[in-house]
Scaffold this motif. Structure first.
Motif, PDB file in Angstrom:
ATOM      1  N   LEU A  74      31.650  46.610  31.048  1.00  0.00           N
ATOM      2  CA  LEU A  74      32.379  45.778  30.141  1.00  0.00           C
ATOM      3  C   LEU A  74      31.823  45.043  29.364  1.00  0.00           C
ATOM      4  N   ARG A  75      30.167  44.510  29.743  1.00  0.00           N
ATOM      5  CA  ARG A  75      30.127  43.546  28.557  1.00  0.00           C
ATOM      6  C   ARG A  75      28.982  44.381  27.622  1.00  0.00           C
ATOM      7  N   PHE A  76      28.573  45.303  28.326  1.00  0.00           N
ATOM      8  CA  PHE A  76      27.570  45.809  27.739  1.00  0.00           C
ATOM      9  C   PHE A  76      28.518  46.652  26.502  1.00  0.00           C
ATOM     10  N   ASP A  77      29.620  47.487  26.638  1.00  0.00           N
ATOM     11  CA  ASP A  77      30.606  47.472  26.122  1.00  0.00           C
ATOM     12  C   ASP A  77      31.120  46.710  24.517  1.00  0.00           C
TER      13      ASP A  77
ATOM     14  N   MET B  31      38.034  39.719  36.438  1.00  0.00           N
ATOM     15  CA  MET B  31      39.120  40.127  34.831  1.00  0.00           C
ATOM     16  C   MET B  31      38.536  41.321  34.374  1.00  0.00           C
ATOM     17  N   ARG B  32      37.092  41.137  34.538  1.00  0.00           N
ATOM     18  CA  ARG B  32      36.632  42.332  33.961  1.00  0.00           C
ATOM     19  C   ARG B  32      36.348  44.155  34.450  1.00  0.00           C
ATOM     20  N   VAL B  33      36.203  43.234  35.873  1.00  0.00           N
ATOM     21  CA  VAL B  33      36.440  44.708  37.338  1.00  0.00           C
ATOM     22  C   VAL B  33      37.826  45.047  37.034  1.00  0.00           C
ATOM     23  N   MET B  34      38.958  44.222  36.902  1.00  0.00           N
ATOM     24  CA  MET B  34      40.332  44.716  36.961  1.00  0.00           C
ATOM     25  C   MET B  34      39.761  45.266  36.340  1.00  0.00           C
ATOM     26  N   VAL B  35      40.374  45.232  34.740  1.00  0.00           N
ATOM     27  CA  VAL B  35      40.363  46.050  33.536  1.00  0.00           C
ATOM     28  C   VAL B  35      39.022  47.117  34.123  1.00  0.00           C
ATOM     29  N   GLY B  36      37.864  46.791  34.029  1.00  0.00           N
ATOM     30  CA  GLY B  36      37.323  48.374  34.571  1.00  0.00           C
ATOM     31  C   GLY B  36      38.144  49.547  35.357  1.00  0.00           C
TER      32      GLY B  36
ATOM     33  N   ILE C 153      48.618  42.639  33.761  1.00  0.00           N
ATOM     34  CA  ILE C 153      48.492  42.592  32.092  1.00  0.00           C
ATOM     35  C   ILE C 153      49.641  40.558  32.108  1.00  0.00           C
ATOM     36  N   LYS C 154      50.121  40.965  32.822  1.00  0.00           N
ATOM     37  CA  LYS C 154      50.735  39.130  33.050  1.00  0.00           C
ATOM     38  C   LYS C 154      49.899  38.502  33.571  1.00  0.00           C
ATOM     39  N   VAL C 155      48.909  38.940  34.042  1.00  0.00           N
ATOM     40  CA  VAL C 155      47.214  37.868  34.858  1.00  0.00           C
ATOM     41  C   VAL C 155      46.511  37.298  33.274  1.00  0.00           C
ATOM     42  N   LEU C 156      46.670  38.498  33.117  1.00  0.00           N
ATOM     43  CA  LEU C 156      45.266  38.549  31.948  1.00  0.00           C
ATOM     44  C   LEU C 156      45.835  37.214  31.051  1.00  0.00           C
TER      45      LEU C 156
ATOM     46  N   LEU D 156      39.035  42.299  26.582  1.00  0.00           N
ATOM     47  CA  LEU D 156      40.054  42.876  28.000  1.00  0.00           C
ATOM     48  C   LEU D 156      40.910  43.580  27.250  1.00  0.00           C
ATOM     49  N   LEU D 157      41.981  43.105  26.873  1.00  0.00           N
ATOM     50  CA  LEU D 157      42.958  43.518  26.209  1.00  0.00           C
ATOM     51  C   LEU D 157      43.241  44.581  25.509  1.00  0.00           C
TER      52      LEU D 157
END
Length: 323
Positions: free
Chosen positions: A139-142, A253-258, A284-287, A298-299
């Protein structure tokens, strides 16, 4: 289980929850061989990100060359600026191939019988952490790639110049480094809005299709369990407080979204339907409870890189939460 802290589920009893020590997990003897293989790949991830972050592109040189097509000096200046950049882009692409193989090795370890995916993640926390680190890097790369249009501009100019010279029967030294086949593969890679996520999605799909005797649920349950773990650690103050760094929260957060995105691409009906094993509303609520500047990217990843968000089976409430 040592550092494992069982988390009592509150609203959704069927979701497995446990604490995963992303900061301190160390490999057991049973994990060490695979862990070492993955670690050898991940050790290059920070230098890849630093190199991408410092990527400025050859925009001015390319623009001058295009505006002055008969000026040989400006053509050479643009070409000399682009060639080292293409070598850097090749390095990023080759790293994606290594990452793809690493993910497939991890999936094999984390889904194989006799243990369930949940048992694997509990027992093999160091491998689960490496899985998380691959997603975090991705996610950081993208995010960096999406903010840098120079990458595609530089590569397009490179391909046009190579094609023009090939028509004129000229062979350039750079073609020894990036031949036509490599350039074609790189072009497909960089044409993606999120090329690393696409690579991981394809790798996961390939893993599922190649392992026909392994139920697809083993893979999707591994992903949904990882999502649940991250969500619980983010929403529970007691567990958030166990981390020594704020960076770990962004990591979660990044891991969860990935993982959600991977699940959505691999599962036949995706992550957003009512039968999904991922609590999408909760995620989504947590984010949305975090600082907006830390989660907007991330969203957007959930909005634009998932596969099933716009399916009819996705509830209006979930769509509204992501608007």
């Amino acid at each position: 289980m040592g550092n494992l802290l069982k988390v009592l589920t509150r609203e959704i009893e069927n979701y497995p929850h446990f604490f995963l020590d992303f900061e301190n997990a160390q490999p057991t003897e049973g994990e060490r061989e695979i862990w070492n293989q993955i670690s050898a790949v991940l050790q290059d991830s920070e230098s890849i990100l630093a190199d991408l972050q410092s990527y400025k592109g050859a925009g001015p040189e390319i623009r001058d060359a295009i505006q002055n097509p008969n000026d040989i000096q400006l053509q050479e200046k643009a070409w000399n600026a682009v060639c080292p950049l293409v070598v850097r882009l090749k390095r990023f692409y080759e790293f994606s191939i290594r990452l793809e193989k690493a993910l497939q090795s991890l999936l094999e370890s984390l889904t194989c019988p006799p243990y369930t995916p949940t048992q694997h993640l509990e027992r093999e926390q160091a491998l689960a952490k490496e899985f998380a680190e691959i997603l975090h890097f991705t996610l950081r790369f993208d995010e960096l790639k999406m903010r840098n249009p120079a990458i595609q501009n530089d590569f397009s100019y490179y391909r046009r110049t190579i094609s023009r010279n090939r028509i004129n029967n000229m062979h350039l030294d750079i073609e020894n480094e990036v031949n036509n086949e490599m350039a074609n593969r790189m072009s497909l890679f960089y044409a993606e809005a999120t090329p690393m996520l696409k690579t991981l999605s394809n790798a996961t799909m390939h893993f599922v299709s190649e392992n026909k005797t392994l139920p697809i649920e083993n893979t999707t349950d591994c992903l949904s369990t990882m999502t649940s773990v991250c969500k619980v650690m983010l929403e529970t103050p007691e567990y958030r407080s166990r981390f020594t760094s704020e960076d770990t929260l962004l990591f979660c957060m990044r891991v969860m979204v990935g993982v959600i995105i991977l699940y959505d691409h691999v599962h036949p009906v995706g992550a957003f339907c009512k039968t999904s094993k991922i609590d999408m509303k909760g995620c989504i609520k947590v984010l949305k409870e975090q600082a907006p500047d830390s989660v907007e990217g991330l969203l957007n990843a959930l909005r634009f890189t998932t596969k099933h968000l716009n399916d009819e089976s996705t509830s209006k409430q979930i769509r509204a939460m992501l608007q």
